[in-house]
Write a protein that holds these residues in place. Structure first.
Motif, PDB file in Angstrom:
ATOM      1  N   TYR A   9       0.863  -1.174   0.000  1.00  0.00           N
ATOM      2  CA  TYR A   9       0.000   0.000   0.000  1.00  0.00           C
ATOM      3  C   TYR A   9       0.900   1.224   0.000  1.00  0.00           C
ATOM      4  O   TYR A   9       1.749   1.368   0.884  1.00  0.00           O
ATOM      5  CB  TYR A   9      -0.902   0.018   1.233  1.00  0.00           C
ATOM      6  CG  TYR A   9      -1.925  -1.089   1.212  1.00  0.00           C
ATOM      7  CD1 TYR A   9      -3.160  -0.890   0.607  1.00  0.00           C
ATOM      8  CD2 TYR A   9      -1.651  -2.329   1.764  1.00  0.00           C
ATOM      9  CE1 TYR A   9      -4.102  -1.916   0.567  1.00  0.00           C
ATOM     10  CE2 TYR A   9      -2.582  -3.353   1.725  1.00  0.00           C
ATOM     11  CZ  TYR A   9      -3.802  -3.141   1.127  1.00  0.00           C
ATOM     12  OH  TYR A   9      -4.727  -4.148   1.081  1.00  0.00           O
ATOM     13  N   THR A  10       0.733   2.100  -0.992  1.00  0.00           N
ATOM     14  CA  THR A  10       1.511   3.323  -1.071  1.00  0.00           C
ATOM     15  C   THR A  10       0.595   4.499  -0.756  1.00  0.00           C
ATOM     16  O   THR A  10      -0.431   4.688  -1.406  1.00  0.00           O
ATOM     17  CB  THR A  10       2.124   3.507  -2.475  1.00  0.00           C
ATOM     18  OG1 THR A  10       2.916   2.362  -2.778  1.00  0.00           O
ATOM     19  CG2 THR A  10       2.989   4.751  -2.527  1.00  0.00           C
ATOM     20  N   CYS A  11       0.978   5.266   0.257  1.00  0.00           N
ATOM     21  CA  CYS A  11       0.218   6.441   0.681  1.00  0.00           C
ATOM     22  C   CYS A  11       0.994   7.674   0.238  1.00  0.00           C
ATOM     23  O   CYS A  11       2.122   7.889   0.681  1.00  0.00           O
ATOM     24  CB  CYS A  11       0.056   6.447   2.198  1.00  0.00           C
ATOM     25  SG  CYS A  11      -0.708   4.945   2.848  1.00  0.00           S
ATOM     26  N   THR A  12       0.406   8.464  -0.641  1.00  0.00           N
ATOM     27  CA  THR A  12       1.064   9.648  -1.174  1.00  0.00           C
ATOM     28  C   THR A  12       0.400  10.892  -0.609  1.00  0.00           C
ATOM     29  O   THR A  12      -0.830  11.008  -0.643  1.00  0.00           O
ATOM     30  CB  THR A  12       0.999   9.667  -2.717  1.00  0.00           C
ATOM     31  OG1 THR A  12       1.561   8.450  -3.217  1.00  0.00           O
ATOM     32  CG2 THR A  12       1.748  10.846  -3.284  1.00  0.00           C
ATOM     33  N   THR A  13       1.226  11.801  -0.092  1.00  0.00           N
ATOM     34  CA  THR A  13       0.730  13.056   0.469  1.00  0.00           C
ATOM     35  C   THR A  13       1.705  14.175   0.124  1.00  0.00           C
ATOM     36  O   THR A  13       2.805  13.943  -0.361  1.00  0.00           O
ATOM     37  CB  THR A  13       0.636  12.997   2.011  1.00  0.00           C
ATOM     38  OG1 THR A  13       1.945  12.780   2.542  1.00  0.00           O
ATOM     39  CG2 THR A  13      -0.304  11.924   2.484  1.00  0.00           C
ATOM     40  N   VAL A  14       1.284  15.385   0.427  1.00  0.00           N
ATOM     41  CA  VAL A  14       2.177  16.536   0.373  1.00  0.00           C
ATOM     42  C   VAL A  14       3.062  16.479   1.619  1.00  0.00           C
ATOM     43  O   VAL A  14       2.608  16.067   2.691  1.00  0.00           O
ATOM     44  CB  VAL A  14       1.358  17.855   0.327  1.00  0.00           C
ATOM     45  CG1 VAL A  14       2.240  19.071   0.527  1.00  0.00           C
ATOM     46  CG2 VAL A  14       0.598  17.942  -0.992  1.00  0.00           C
ATOM     47  N   LYS A  15       4.315  16.870   1.482  1.00  0.00           N
ATOM     48  CA  LYS A  15       5.255  16.859   2.617  1.00  0.00           C
ATOM     49  C   LYS A  15       4.639  17.481   3.856  1.00  0.00           C
ATOM     50  O   LYS A  15       3.955  18.490   3.781  1.00  0.00           O
ATOM     51  CB  LYS A  15       6.530  17.629   2.263  1.00  0.00           C
ATOM     52  CG  LYS A  15       7.476  16.877   1.389  1.00  0.00           C
ATOM     53  CD  LYS A  15       8.766  17.676   1.232  1.00  0.00           C
ATOM     54  CE  LYS A  15       9.562  17.179   0.074  1.00  0.00           C
ATOM     55  NZ  LYS A  15      10.473  16.133   0.273  1.00  0.00           N
ATOM     56  N   SER A  16       4.883  16.847   4.975  1.00  0.00           N
ATOM     57  CA  SER A  16       4.467  17.323   6.302  1.00  0.00           C
ATOM     58  C   SER A  16       2.954  17.334   6.519  1.00  0.00           C
ATOM     59  O   SER A  16       2.479  17.948   7.463  1.00  0.00           O
ATOM     60  CB  SER A  16       5.047  18.711   6.593  1.00  0.00           C
ATOM     61  OG  SER A  16       6.455  18.668   6.517  1.00  0.00           O
ATOM     62  N   THR A  17       2.203  16.673   5.653  1.00  0.00           N
ATOM     63  CA  THR A  17       0.750  16.596   5.857  1.00  0.00           C
ATOM     64  C   THR A  17       0.422  15.676   7.025  1.00  0.00           C
ATOM     65  O   THR A  17      -0.459  15.967   7.826  1.00  0.00           O
ATOM     66  CB  THR A  17       0.040  16.097   4.579  1.00  0.00           C
ATOM     67  OG1 THR A  17       0.298  17.024   3.524  1.00  0.00           O
ATOM     68  CG2 THR A  17      -1.452  15.963   4.785  1.00  0.00           C
TER      69      THR A  17
END
Length: 89
Positions: free
Chosen positions: A4-12
């Motif tokens: 499972y890959t969780c992608t977010t904006v840095k420091s979210t």
């Protein structure tokens, strides 16, 4: 092994939030697919704020992609998706 890959904006997400989400994804996958948690991989990928857009505008969504083996019953797959989406909320 599922990934499972969780992608977010840095420091979210804080480190604690990442750990909690990884634990929940692992618990859910293990429960539904009857596999040990050691089989489940959760990876966090962070992007710069100007690299993520929704509807053509900068955004901070949490995007989760799951790679699991085929062959699970449709009801199981639907339950897996629904429970992981709820955990992410």
């Amino acid at each position: 092994m599922p990934v499972y890959t969780c992608t977010t904006v840095k420091s979210t997400l804080s480190a604690d939030t990442k750990a909690d989400l990884a634990g929940e994804v692992t618990r859910i996958h293990s429960m539904i697919n009857h596999v040990p948690g050691t089989y489940v991989n959760v990876v966090f990928h962070e992007l710069a704020a100007d690299d993520v857009y929704t509807d053509g505008r900068p955004a901070q969504p949490l995007l989760i992609n799951g790679w699991v083996r085929t062959g699970h019953p449709e009801a199981q797959s639907s339950q897996l998706v629904a429970e992981i989406a709820a955990a992410a909320s």
